[in-house]
Design a protein around this motif. Sequence first.
Motif, short mmCIF file in Angstrom:
data_model
loop_
_atom_site.label_atom_id
_atom_site.label_comp_id
_atom_site.label_asym_id
_atom_site.label_seq_id
_atom_site.Cartn_x
_atom_site.Cartn_y
_atom_site.Cartn_z
N ASN A 149 -41.79 11.24 -49.35
CA ASN A 149 -42.66 10.64 -48.71
C ASN A 149 -42.02 10.86 -47.18
N MET A 152 -43.15 14.34 -45.86
CA MET A 152 -44.43 14.63 -45.84
C MET A 152 -45.28 14.96 -44.27
N SER A 172 -47.03 12.17 -51.94
CA SER A 172 -45.81 11.91 -51.75
C SER A 172 -45.18 11.24 -52.79
#
Length: 238
Positions: A149, A152, A172
Amino acid sequence: MNSQPDQDPPDASPAPPRGWLRATIVAALAMVFVGAGVGFVGFLSQLRAVEVSPASKADGIVVLTGGSSRVSDAMELLAGGYGKRLLISGVHPTNAASDISRSLPDNQFLLGCCVDLDRSAVNTRSNAAETRRWARERGFKSLIVVTSNYHMPRAIVELSHAMPDVELIPFSVIGDKWRDEPWWTSGATLRLLLSEYAKYVAAEVRVRLADLGLEMSPEFGEQPAGSHKPKAAATAAN
């Protein structure tokens, strides 16, 4: 006794007071810190706190190695029919498919039919270059992007710049440490986020300059691969 005529001193502009200069510097630094703080909050707002299944299927799936459980999550998406093929980008040159197979016993059959390994990428920018080549060779117009995450936002910046005509669907991956404790209570996680935010800003600046025809550095994908030692079965530096 002859008296000398008074001579006026030459005109001289008064030097600006030091207090004014100091206040200007402080104000400029304050604006920089406030801007960085607002940007960091905006960066954090992009990070998912839970894993959410992709809203739609895609032609292919690409996973950018470098974090725990990224590859296994990508394999689960492939097994679930979310894409036709999977690219594992950033596999260390010394790792063979058998190394990955041992770490993914539940999906070994997929490695032989539907998985491609990219051993050239050494960072996020070269991940994007290799993914573009792979997608173009296979005629893919949509990709599910699998990475951590916190990584990303920068991955999407690099991939969308490399492939503006390809639809990118983020997936994610949420690490165990992220689940177990709030990021602001962990010094290590905070340092990771600050570092990633700085890299994200640098990527945004470089991409915007590139759109104006100003390249800051040569393609990282041209640099020799293999300088990073593997952390697990398939890893690269991001």
